[in-house]
Write a protein that holds these residues in place. Structure first.
Motif, PDB file in Angstrom:
ATOM      1  N   ASP A 364       0.843  -1.210   0.000  1.00  0.00           N
ATOM      2  CA  ASP A 364       0.000   0.000   0.000  1.00  0.00           C
ATOM      3  C   ASP A 364       0.876   1.258   0.000  1.00  0.00           C
ATOM      4  N   GLY A 365       1.949   1.192  -0.767  1.00  0.00           N
ATOM      5  CA  GLY A 365       2.813   2.350  -0.919  1.00  0.00           C
ATOM      6  C   GLY A 365       3.922   2.465   0.108  1.00  0.00           C
ATOM      7  N   LYS A 366       3.921   1.589   1.119  1.00  0.00           N
ATOM      8  CA  LYS A 366       4.939   1.666   2.172  1.00  0.00           C
ATOM      9  C   LYS A 366       5.995   0.584   1.975  1.00  0.00           C
ATOM     10  N   ASP A 377       1.109  -8.238   5.682  1.00  0.00           N
ATOM     11  CA  ASP A 377      -0.262  -7.833   5.357  1.00  0.00           C
ATOM     12  C   ASP A 377      -0.284  -6.640   4.406  1.00  0.00           C
ATOM     13  N   PHE A 378      -1.267  -6.628   3.530  1.00  0.00           N
ATOM     14  CA  PHE A 378      -1.534  -5.427   2.730  1.00  0.00           C
ATOM     15  C   PHE A 378      -3.049  -5.277   2.605  1.00  0.00           C
ATOM     16  N   ALA A 446      -3.978 -10.400   2.156  1.00  0.00           N
ATOM     17  CA  ALA A 446      -4.882  -9.271   1.909  1.00  0.00           C
ATOM     18  C   ALA A 446      -5.829  -9.134   3.086  1.00  0.00           C
ATOM     19  N   THR A 447      -5.761  -7.989   3.736  1.00  0.00           N
ATOM     20  CA  THR A 447      -6.666  -7.763   4.876  1.00  0.00           C
ATOM     21  C   THR A 447      -7.757  -6.793   4.427  1.00  0.00           C
ATOM     22  N   LYS A 448      -8.820  -6.707   5.239  1.00  0.00           N
ATOM     23  CA  LYS A 448      -9.929  -5.817   4.835  1.00  0.00           C
ATOM     24  C   LYS A 448      -9.790  -4.454   5.444  1.00  0.00           C
TER      25      LYS A 448
END
Ligand SMILES: [Zn+2]
Length: 448
Positions: A364-366, A377-378, A446-448
């Motif tokens: 997620d960009g990090k 996790d993303f 993939a987390t929500k």
């Protein structure tokens, strides 16, 4: 199942318990030698204060899961403060894997005499040595038995010949031995357990087989061997007619706790003892690390993992669960926890001569460092950074004309859920290759 465990690497040829290591259990699968049972594992829970030593033996019969899941949970979830508990969850590993009483016949009939060429010879000799070692004060052998014991005959399930829900003693007392009052100890456990039954008809009883005078067959058993060597012993039998494994395990553990109290062994639990929590723990299969470059979370893993990168031979499997094992079959490696077949790894064979140990991945960009075997996790997307000479393969993602899937922003919607490692379709494989070599796998969740 990630807590630190004390594992005694048990070597037959060496002095017992000479080598104690803080480690998760390591297992290497080699071709099963014919006609020799797999060695069992020995764990130790040792309190800071000295006290009595209890030996807990599970898995002498491979089709009695209450008898092997209880010790597995015990060593994972208990901390002993005073005294010591030595735990063997799997006395008869090959029979557990096969979910049969005894694939080399009944191990519990081999304690009076055993032939040198018996496949169980080494395991029986090894456990005899532990049983008779000086420090052992009390021994329990865990089983699931048929029916429900009753003093008077009621029917074919509830009767005096049933083994289920009993504390079995070979004789009333062992004179002049500490904790030798077997009858009274068994009755104390019985009365404690009978106060908190989940169903009234699960009542426990004490069954005295009066082995020395009445039961010639039982004279070949582990507990009779123990008492003839002046070691107090009893068998705990939950019922095979109780089909819920968590409930049987709950009764086993509660019985062990009651006994520890009698022996003055002080302990702490890492969980609250109730049926729901026991069920949760039984379904927690922990992780499997393969060749130090793949980690699989086993609790929700798919039934088949295709194209698992493996070595042609000498793969190294390391489970956090004490009942974890692999079995080589024509199709690949079956993964077991106790008698439960968890998944099948269909191999894709590679050499693994790599000098890369980690990947850089933007989640997620990090930016993050991801070592092989890690799960990160993303939420929305990820991007694996380019590494010279390394080919990246995101399993379940493909783009025409692309050989290595680095420096591509991949959204979770772009990955085909059928390729996830888990049934919930949330964990995905990012694999790295160098030339012909497989370097390792990072799991992205993939987390929500
Ligand atoms: Zn049994």
């Amino acid at each position: 199942m990630k807590s630190m465990k004390i594992l005694i690497y048990f070597l037959l040829s060496l002095c017992l318990m000479s080598e104690v290591a803080f480690a998760v259990k390591a297992k290497t699968t080699t071709k099963e030698a014919p006609k020799k049972n797999t060695p069992f594992d020995v764990y130790e829970l040792k309190g800071e204060q000295d006290g009595s030593t209890l030996l807990v033996i599970g898995g002498i019969h491979g089709d009695e899961p209450g008898g092997f899941f209880a010790p597995a949970l015990l060593m994972d979830l208990y901390k002993v403060k005073k005294g010591k508990v030595i735990v063997i969850p799997n006395l008869n590993p090959d029979s557990i894997l096969a979910f049969r009483r005894g694939i080399y016949k009944d191990m519990n009939r081999k304690f009076a005499s055993i032939k040198r060429n018996d496949p169980d010879f080494d395991n029986v000799q090894a456990i005899k040595k532990i049983i008779t070692s000086e420090e052992i004060d009390f021994i329990i052998n865990l089983h699931d038995g048929h029916g429900f014991y009753r003093e008077k005959w009621e029917n074919s399930i509830f009767n005096p010949k049933a083994w289920g829900q009993t504390y079995v003693i070979d004789q009333k007392t062992l004179d002049n031995v500490p904790f030798g009052d077997l009858d009274s100890i068994a009755k104390q456990i019985e009365s404690k357990l009978n106060q908190s039954l989940h169903y009234d008809f699960h009542t426990f009883g004490v069954r005295n087989t009066e082995t020395r005078i009445k039961d010639e067959e039982q004279q070949n058993s582990l507990t009779f061997f123990a008492i003839t060597h002046l070691k107090p012993a009893l068998a705990i039998e939950t019922s095979k007619n109780i089909t819920e494994l968590p409930l049987k395990t709950f009764y086993q553990i509660s019985s062990i706790e009651a006994l520890m109290e009698i022996l003055g062994i002080e302990f702490e639990r890492k969980f609250e003892l109730n049926l729901e929590n026991v069920a949760k723990k039984i379904n927690d299969f922990g992780t499997l690390v393969i060749n130090d470059n793949i980690t699989l979370e086993l609790s929700d893993i798919r039934n088949i993992i295709n194209f698992t990168p493996l070595l042609a031979q000498k793969n190294h499997f390391e489970f956090t669960h004490p009942l974890g094992r692999t079995k080589r079959t024509k199709e690949g490696y079956e993964v077991y926890i106790g008698h439960k077949r968890i998944t099948l790894l269909r191999p894709d064979i590679f050499p693994m001569q790599c000098d890369v140990k980690a990947l850089e991945i933007e989640l997620d960009g990090k930016a993050s460092q991801a070592k092989f075997g890690e799960t990160l996790d993303f939420q929305q997307n990820f991007l694996v950074k380019k590494l010279d000479g390394v080919r990246i393969n995101v399993i379940g993602y493909s783009k025409k004309g692309i050989v290595s899937e680095h420096d591509i922003l991949i959204n979770k919607a772009n990955i085909d859920g059928r390729y996830s490692l888990d049934k919930a379709k949330s964990i995905f494989r990012v694999e790295a290759y160098q030339g012909r070599n497989f370097c390792g796998m990072v799991n992205l969740r993939a987390t929500k």
